[in-house]
Design a protein around this motif. Sequence first.
Motif, PDB file in Angstrom:
ATOM      1  N   THR A 140       0.840  -1.195   0.000  1.00 45.02           N
ATOM      2  CA  THR A 140       0.000   0.000   0.000  1.00 45.02           C
ATOM      3  C   THR A 140       0.879   1.250   0.000  1.00 45.02           C
ATOM      4  OG1 THR A 140      -1.689   1.211   1.222  1.00 45.02           O
ATOM      5  CG2 THR A 140      -0.161  -0.081   2.521  1.00 45.02           C
ATOM      6  N   ASP A 164       0.058   3.758   1.786  1.00 43.27           N
ATOM      7  CA  ASP A 164      -0.156   4.324   3.116  1.00 43.27           C
ATOM      8  C   ASP A 164       1.028   3.973   4.012  1.00 43.27           C
ATOM      9  OD1 ASP A 164      -1.022   5.143   5.606  1.00 43.27           O
ATOM     10  OD2 ASP A 164      -2.882   3.983   5.557  1.00 43.27           O
ATOM     11  N   ALA A 178       0.205   2.311   7.318  1.00 41.54           N
ATOM     12  CA  ALA A 178      -0.184   0.906   7.159  1.00 41.54           C
ATOM     13  C   ALA A 178       1.041   0.027   6.936  1.00 41.54           C
ATOM     14  CB  ALA A 178      -1.169   0.754   6.007  1.00 41.54           C
ATOM     15  N   GLU A 238       2.735  -0.424  10.241  1.00 46.12           N
ATOM     16  CA  GLU A 238       1.974  -1.400  11.032  1.00 46.12           C
ATOM     17  C   GLU A 238       2.215  -2.824  10.543  1.00 46.12           C
ATOM     18  OE1 GLU A 238      -2.165  -0.497  11.405  1.00 46.12           O
ATOM     19  OE2 GLU A 238      -1.755   1.577  11.984  1.00 46.12           O
ATOM     20  N   ARG A 239       2.309  -2.986   9.229  1.00 48.90           N
ATOM     21  CA  ARG A 239       2.555  -4.319   8.672  1.00 48.90           C
ATOM     22  C   ARG A 239       3.917  -4.847   9.139  1.00 48.90           C
ATOM     23  NH1 ARG A 239       2.469  -5.769   2.351  1.00 48.90           N
ATOM     24  NH2 ARG A 239       0.440  -4.785   2.560  1.00 48.90           N
TER      25      ARG A 239
END
Length: 77
Positions: A34, A36, A39, A42-43
């Motif tokens: 992504t 983002d 994100a 976070e991944r």
Amino acid sequence: MIHPENADEAVDRLLMLIGDLGVGLADLASSAVTQDKAALIERFAALGQLGADVAALAEAGKVVLTNRFEQSAERSF
């Protein structure tokens, strides 16, 4: 301390759990990237946590097996 008779089942369950987490790691790592940034961060945090979980379960398996083999050696004398 785990009883030697229960060690095989415990090791089998730990291996299955590690395998399941490995599938989760592969799925998370190979999912679409992504744009983002939050994100993505976070991944990578989730990947790190899954890796830490696998390492902890592997360590638990080593402890179970070490205990089992020590118990078996004591009984053979």
